[in-house]
Design a protein around this motif. Structure first.
Motif, PDB file in Angstrom:
ATOM      1  N   GLY A 107       0.797  -1.213   0.000  1.00 56.31           N
ATOM      2  CA  GLY A 107       0.000   0.000   0.000  1.00 56.31           C
ATOM      3  C   GLY A 107       0.827   1.258   0.000  1.00 56.31           C
ATOM      4  O   GLY A 107       0.303   2.351  -0.163  1.00 56.31           O
ATOM      5  N   ALA A 156       0.518   3.116  -3.349  1.00 58.80           N
ATOM      6  CA  ALA A 156      -0.801   3.489  -3.827  1.00 58.80           C
ATOM      7  C   ALA A 156      -0.973   5.001  -3.708  1.00 58.80           C
ATOM      8  O   ALA A 156      -0.389   5.642  -2.832  1.00 58.80           O
ATOM      9  N   LEU A 184      -6.194   7.601  -2.663  1.00 53.45           N
ATOM     10  CA  LEU A 184      -6.929   6.347  -2.521  1.00 53.45           C
ATOM     11  C   LEU A 184      -7.156   6.029  -1.054  1.00 53.45           C
ATOM     12  O   LEU A 184      -8.234   5.570  -0.661  1.00 53.45           O
ATOM     13  N   SER A 217      -7.076   0.441   1.309  1.00 52.79           N
ATOM     14  CA  SER A 217      -6.154   0.759   0.217  1.00 52.79           C
ATOM     15  C   SER A 217      -5.012  -0.253   0.174  1.00 52.79           C
ATOM     16  O   SER A 217      -4.629  -0.737  -0.897  1.00 52.79           O
ATOM     17  N   LEU A 237      -6.296  -3.534  -1.215  1.00 49.67           N
ATOM     18  CA  LEU A 237      -6.453  -3.499  -2.664  1.00 49.67           C
ATOM     19  C   LEU A 237      -5.113  -3.709  -3.359  1.00 49.67           C
ATOM     20  O   LEU A 237      -5.003  -4.479  -4.314  1.00 49.67           O
ATOM     21  N   GLN A 238      -4.060  -3.066  -2.861  1.00 48.24           N
ATOM     22  CA  GLN A 238      -2.756  -3.248  -3.486  1.00 48.24           C
ATOM     23  C   GLN A 238      -2.203  -4.636  -3.203  1.00 48.24           C
ATOM     24  O   GLN A 238      -1.549  -5.239  -4.052  1.00 48.24           O
ATOM     25  N   LEU A 288      -7.681  -8.504  -8.903  1.00 51.08           N
ATOM     26  CA  LEU A 288      -8.232  -7.197  -9.214  1.00 51.08           C
ATOM     27  C   LEU A 288      -9.070  -7.260 -10.479  1.00 51.08           C
ATOM     28  O   LEU A 288      -8.726  -7.956 -11.437  1.00 51.08           O
ATOM     29  N   LEU A 295      -6.247   1.656  -8.474  1.00 52.28           N
ATOM     30  CA  LEU A 295      -4.939   1.542  -7.822  1.00 52.28           C
ATOM     31  C   LEU A 295      -3.901   2.395  -8.539  1.00 52.28           C
ATOM     32  O   LEU A 295      -2.989   2.933  -7.919  1.00 52.28           O
TER      33      LEU A 295
END
Length: 341
Positions: free
Chosen positions: A247, A250, A254, A263, A266-267, A315, A323
């Motif tokens: 992260g 990122a 975000l 965040s 997600l990464q 993803l 991202l």
């Protein structure tokens, strides 16, 4: 240069190690402790590790020189099962194997008496050696193992994605730039000129946190073919940067939009990961990782594939665009509907 020669059968038998190898990481970290490579990634780790060491470096030094050959018996395949399984296998090394492996150390290298007895095939000093390896692991590798495991799992996910997308050919072409796939030969930067013929045995690819600059192969060509290669590093991937190993790259916006933890989740999904891998990468509980993945899935940012009791999160194009900060996508709504160009 190292040249690894493949047959059609070898391509069918290429595989990626399922998990980090405890003794390979231990031995290669000992190299990093004594060199100055990767200062941004390893300097803080070196400082912390040295404060916890006693006599381990002095004991291991004669068998693991700063560069070049170290005995193959130090990295048995049981290392993939964890440290204790690996040390048990090392203690059981046959005497003739000790003699052969130790004879490959440079003749000019002065060995202490306990190491000379190993070179004569006496297994008695193996207890002392395994004790030193265990203590060194506890000081240099064990405290950072969850982070090391997370980085290797991320690399494994990327290689697995390449394998799914294009088979063994795409997998070999996806390896780090010090390795070049020129079918049917994999060329790699290497300290000596060497050819390794797989002869239908396949190749085990082992990503490593502490490997640097060039891959490493076993000296004995009769052993199961193995190629240890370095995972990608950045300062944010340092073993001491445990708070937010993922992260960090990122966009800041975000984190403001979805929260810093989400965040990072997600990464961390990156090229794909299971829920347990996601938990380790971000440093949250399994339940929390599952809940965050569920929210991101409902928002159309992550897709989850199920195979029995296992799941794999990846993803979506929308998640990847978010991202990247929207780079390459006209609008998020277009990305979601597939109308963007």
């Amino acid at each position: 240069m190292l040249r690894v020669h493949f047959t059609g059968l070898d391509l069918a038998r290429v595989r990626i190690a399922a998990r980090p190898d405890a003794l390979w990481e231990t031995i290669l970290s000992f190299h990093r402790l004594r060199d100055r490579q990767g200062a941004l990634v390893f300097d803080e780790w070196r400082s912390e590790t040295r404060t916890r060491l006693n006599s381990e470096a002095r004991l291991l030094g004669p068998l693991v020189p700063s560069r070049g050959y170290f005995p193959d018996f130090l990295t048995p395949p049981e290392g993939a099962q964890g440290l204790e399984a690996a040390l048990e296998a090392l203690r059981a090394t046959p005497e003739d194997r000790l003699r052969v492996d130790m004879s490959r150390l440079p003749a000019s290298r002065s060995l202490p008496s306990w190491a000379r007895t190993l070179a004569e095939g006496d297994s008695a000093p193996l207890g002392r050696l395994t004790g030193a390896l265990r203590n060194y692991y506890r000081a240099a590798v064990g405290p950072y193992w969850p982070h090391i495991q997370a980085r290797i799992e991320a690399d494994r996910a990327a290689r697995g994605r390449a394998l799914l997308d294009g088979g063994a050919d795409r997998l070999l072409a996806s390896l780090p730039p010090m390795m070049r796939w020129r079918p049917p030969v994999l060329e790699a930067d290497y300290p000596v000129d060497r050819d390794l013929h797989l002869d239908g045995r396949g190749l085990l690819l082992l990503p490593s946190f502490f490997c640097r600059r060039t891959p490493v192969a076993l000296h004995d060509a009769q052993l199961t073919p193995l190629l240890v290669y370095p995972v990608e590093h950045s300062p944010a991937a340092a073993p001491t940067a445990l708070a937010r190993p993922f992260g960090a790259t990122a966009p800041r916006s975000l984190g403001k939009l979805v929260g810093n933890t989400r965040s990072a989740v997600l990464q961390a999904v990156g090229g794909g990961c299971t829920t347990s891998e996601l938990s380790r990468r971000v440093g949250v509980s399994l339940a929390s990782a599952s809940q965050h993945a569920s929210v991101l899935r409902d928002a159309g940012l992550v897709v989850t594939l199920r195979n029995g009791t296992a799941v794999l999160h990846t993803l979506t194009p929308l998640g990847a665009a978010l991202l990247r900060g929207g780079a390459g996508v006209r609008t998020l709504s277009e990305a979601a509907s597939g109308t963007g160009r």
